[in-house]
Design a protein around this motif. Sequence first.
Motif, PDB file in Angstrom:
ATOM      1  N   VAL A   1      -0.986  -0.570  43.396  1.00 49.95           N
ATOM      2  CA  VAL A   1      -0.821  -0.700  41.813  1.00 49.95           C
ATOM      3  C   VAL A   1      -0.294  -2.065  41.527  1.00 49.95           C
ATOM      4  O   VAL A   1      -0.698  -2.675  40.517  1.00 49.95           O
ATOM      5  CB  VAL A   1       0.074   0.226  41.555  1.00 49.95           C
ATOM      6  CG1 VAL A   1       0.678   0.409  40.092  1.00 49.95           C
ATOM      7  CG2 VAL A   1      -0.850   1.639  41.453  1.00 49.95           C
ATOM      8  N   LYS A   2       0.755  -2.678  42.349  1.00 50.29           N
ATOM      9  CA  LYS A   2       1.072  -3.818  42.013  1.00 50.29           C
ATOM     10  C   LYS A   2       0.099  -4.952  42.104  1.00 50.29           C
ATOM     11  O   LYS A   2       0.039  -5.893  40.999  1.00 50.29           O
ATOM     12  CB  LYS A   2       2.264  -4.279  42.837  1.00 50.29           C
ATOM     13  CG  LYS A   2       3.601  -3.557  42.771  1.00 50.29           C
ATOM     14  CD  LYS A   2       4.774  -3.666  43.623  1.00 50.29           C
ATOM     15  CE  LYS A   2       5.890  -3.059  43.149  1.00 50.29           C
ATOM     16  NZ  LYS A   2       6.889  -3.610  44.204  1.00 50.29           N
ATOM     17  N   VAL A   3      -0.678  -4.782  42.878  1.00 52.48           N
ATOM     18  CA  VAL A   3      -1.754  -5.880  42.877  1.00 52.48           C
ATOM     19  C   VAL A   3      -2.859  -5.758  41.849  1.00 52.48           C
ATOM     20  O   VAL A   3      -3.115  -6.934  41.084  1.00 52.48           O
ATOM     21  CB  VAL A   3      -2.661  -5.708  44.187  1.00 52.48           C
ATOM     22  CG1 VAL A   3      -4.092  -6.291  44.262  1.00 52.48           C
ATOM     23  CG2 VAL A   3      -1.891  -5.913  45.458  1.00 52.48           C
ATOM     24  N   LEU A   4      -3.081  -4.272  41.431  1.00 50.60           N
ATOM     25  CA  LEU A   4      -4.074  -4.325  40.298  1.00 50.60           C
ATOM     26  C   LEU A   4      -3.571  -4.949  38.865  1.00 50.60           C
ATOM     27  O   LEU A   4      -4.008  -5.437  38.060  1.00 50.60           O
ATOM     28  CB  LEU A   4      -4.218  -2.805  40.216  1.00 50.60           C
ATOM     29  CG  LEU A   4      -5.262  -2.243  40.975  1.00 50.60           C
ATOM     30  CD1 LEU A   4      -5.472  -0.788  40.854  1.00 50.60           C
ATOM     31  CD2 LEU A   4      -6.631  -2.833  40.777  1.00 50.60           C
ATOM     32  N   LYS A   5      -2.131  -4.582  38.793  1.00 48.80           N
ATOM     33  CA  LYS A   5      -1.500  -5.030  37.686  1.00 48.80           C
ATOM     34  C   LYS A   5      -1.247  -6.599  37.638  1.00 48.80           C
ATOM     35  O   LYS A   5      -1.386  -7.002  36.627  1.00 48.80           O
ATOM     36  CB  LYS A   5       0.186  -4.569  37.527  1.00 48.80           C
ATOM     37  CG  LYS A   5       0.076  -3.234  37.224  1.00 48.80           C
ATOM     38  CD  LYS A   5       1.472  -2.435  37.234  1.00 48.80           C
ATOM     39  CE  LYS A   5       2.520  -2.943  36.395  1.00 48.80           C
ATOM     40  NZ  LYS A   5       3.577  -2.020  36.621  1.00 48.80           N
TER      41      LYS A   5
ATOM     42  N   GLY B   1      -4.605  -9.302  30.293  1.00 54.12           N
ATOM     43  CA  GLY B   1      -3.827  -8.934  29.071  1.00 54.12           C
ATOM     44  C   GLY B   1      -3.245  -9.878  28.365  1.00 54.12           C
ATOM     45  O   GLY B   1      -2.691  -9.625  27.032  1.00 54.12           O
ATOM     46  N   ALA B   2      -2.767 -10.863  28.734  1.00 55.17           N
ATOM     47  CA  ALA B   2      -2.078 -11.963  28.128  1.00 55.17           C
ATOM     48  C   ALA B   2      -3.065 -12.791  27.554  1.00 55.17           C
ATOM     49  O   ALA B   2      -2.434 -13.882  26.742  1.00 55.17           O
ATOM     50  CB  ALA B   2      -1.104 -12.735  29.208  1.00 55.17           C
ATOM     51  N   GLY B   3      -4.151 -12.623  27.471  1.00 54.91           N
ATOM     52  CA  GLY B   3      -5.046 -13.802  27.159  1.00 54.91           C
ATOM     53  C   GLY B   3      -5.308 -15.138  27.635  1.00 54.91           C
ATOM     54  O   GLY B   3      -5.958 -16.035  27.203  1.00 54.91           O
ATOM     55  N   VAL B   4      -4.664 -15.224  28.919  1.00 53.30           N
ATOM     56  CA  VAL B   4      -4.606 -16.547  29.876  1.00 53.30           C
ATOM     57  C   VAL B   4      -6.099 -16.625  30.106  1.00 53.30           C
ATOM     58  O   VAL B   4      -6.603 -17.956  30.106  1.00 53.30           O
ATOM     59  CB  VAL B   4      -3.848 -16.214  31.028  1.00 53.30           C
ATOM     60  CG1 VAL B   4      -4.022 -17.465  31.949  1.00 53.30           C
ATOM     61  CG2 VAL B   4      -2.421 -16.140  30.488  1.00 53.30           C
ATOM     62  N   ALA B   5      -6.840 -15.654  30.820  1.00 50.64           N
ATOM     63  CA  ALA B   5      -8.297 -16.026  30.852  1.00 50.64           C
ATOM     64  C   ALA B   5      -9.115 -16.552  29.828  1.00 50.64           C
ATOM     65  O   ALA B   5      -9.213 -15.950  28.619  1.00 50.64           O
ATOM     66  CB  ALA B   5      -8.878 -14.605  31.362  1.00 50.64           C
TER      67      ALA B   5
ATOM     68  N   THR C   1      -3.546  -1.669  28.236  1.00 49.47           N
ATOM     69  CA  THR C   1      -3.634  -0.303  28.336  1.00 49.47           C
ATOM     70  C   THR C   1      -3.732   0.221  29.980  1.00 49.47           C
ATOM     71  O   THR C   1      -2.949   1.007  30.473  1.00 49.47           O
ATOM     72  CB  THR C   1      -4.744   0.230  27.750  1.00 49.47           C
ATOM     73  OG1 THR C   1      -4.754   0.004  26.124  1.00 49.47           O
ATOM     74  CG2 THR C   1      -4.557   1.920  27.793  1.00 49.47           C
ATOM     75  N   ALA C   2      -4.449  -0.327  30.750  1.00 50.94           N
ATOM     76  CA  ALA C   2      -4.644  -0.292  32.083  1.00 50.94           C
ATOM     77  C   ALA C   2      -3.291  -0.521  32.731  1.00 50.94           C
ATOM     78  O   ALA C   2      -2.857   0.338  33.702  1.00 50.94           O
ATOM     79  CB  ALA C   2      -5.763  -1.189  32.652  1.00 50.94           C
TER      80      ALA C   2
ATOM     81  N   ALA D   1       2.887   3.858  34.385  1.00 50.99           N
ATOM     82  CA  ALA D   1       3.404   5.282  34.105  1.00 50.99           C
ATOM     83  C   ALA D   1       3.390   6.157  35.134  1.00 50.99           C
ATOM     84  O   ALA D   1       3.892   7.153  35.540  1.00 50.99           O
ATOM     85  CB  ALA D   1       2.732   5.796  33.129  1.00 50.99           C
ATOM     86  N   VAL D   2       2.121   5.807  36.223  1.00 52.26           N
ATOM     87  CA  VAL D   2       1.861   6.650  37.277  1.00 52.26           C
ATOM     88  C   VAL D   2       3.154   6.556  38.224  1.00 52.26           C
ATOM     89  O   VAL D   2       3.436   7.568  39.085  1.00 52.26           O
ATOM     90  CB  VAL D   2       0.488   6.126  38.014  1.00 52.26           C
ATOM     91  CG1 VAL D   2       0.419   6.723  39.278  1.00 52.26           C
ATOM     92  CG2 VAL D   2      -0.652   6.230  36.883  1.00 52.26           C
ATOM     93  N   LEU D   3       3.731   5.240  38.409  1.00 52.32           N
ATOM     94  CA  LEU D   3       5.004   5.270  39.239  1.00 52.32           C
ATOM     95  C   LEU D   3       6.277   5.659  38.585  1.00 52.32           C
ATOM     96  O   LEU D   3       7.099   5.489  39.014  1.00 52.32           O
ATOM     97  CB  LEU D   3       4.694   3.750  40.037  1.00 52.32           C
ATOM     98  CG  LEU D   3       3.555   3.530  40.890  1.00 52.32           C
ATOM     99  CD1 LEU D   3       3.725   2.313  41.316  1.00 52.32           C
ATOM    100  CD2 LEU D   3       3.280   4.525  42.043  1.00 52.32           C
TER     101      LEU D   3
END
Length: 52
Positions: A15-19, A26-30, A43-44, A50-52
Motif C-alpha cells: 500500500v505504501k508503494v502504491l501511495k 495526485g499532486a499534479g507533478v506529472a 481518491t485512490a 483508509a484500508v489500513l
Amino acid sequence: MTTGQPDPGKIRRAVKVLKGVLAPIGAGVAGAATAESQEWARTAIDQLGAVL
C-alpha cells in the motif's frame, strides 16, 4: 507457496508503494496529469489509507 492468511506487513508495504506511485499524480507533478487523473489518484490514496 501460499498461506491461509495474508501477511499484514507485506500488505502495508504494498500500500505504501502504491501511495508513493500515485502521490506525484495526485499532486499534479506529472506533466501530463489531467484534472481527472489527479482526482482519481487522490481518491485512490485516500481509500488506500483508509484500508489500513
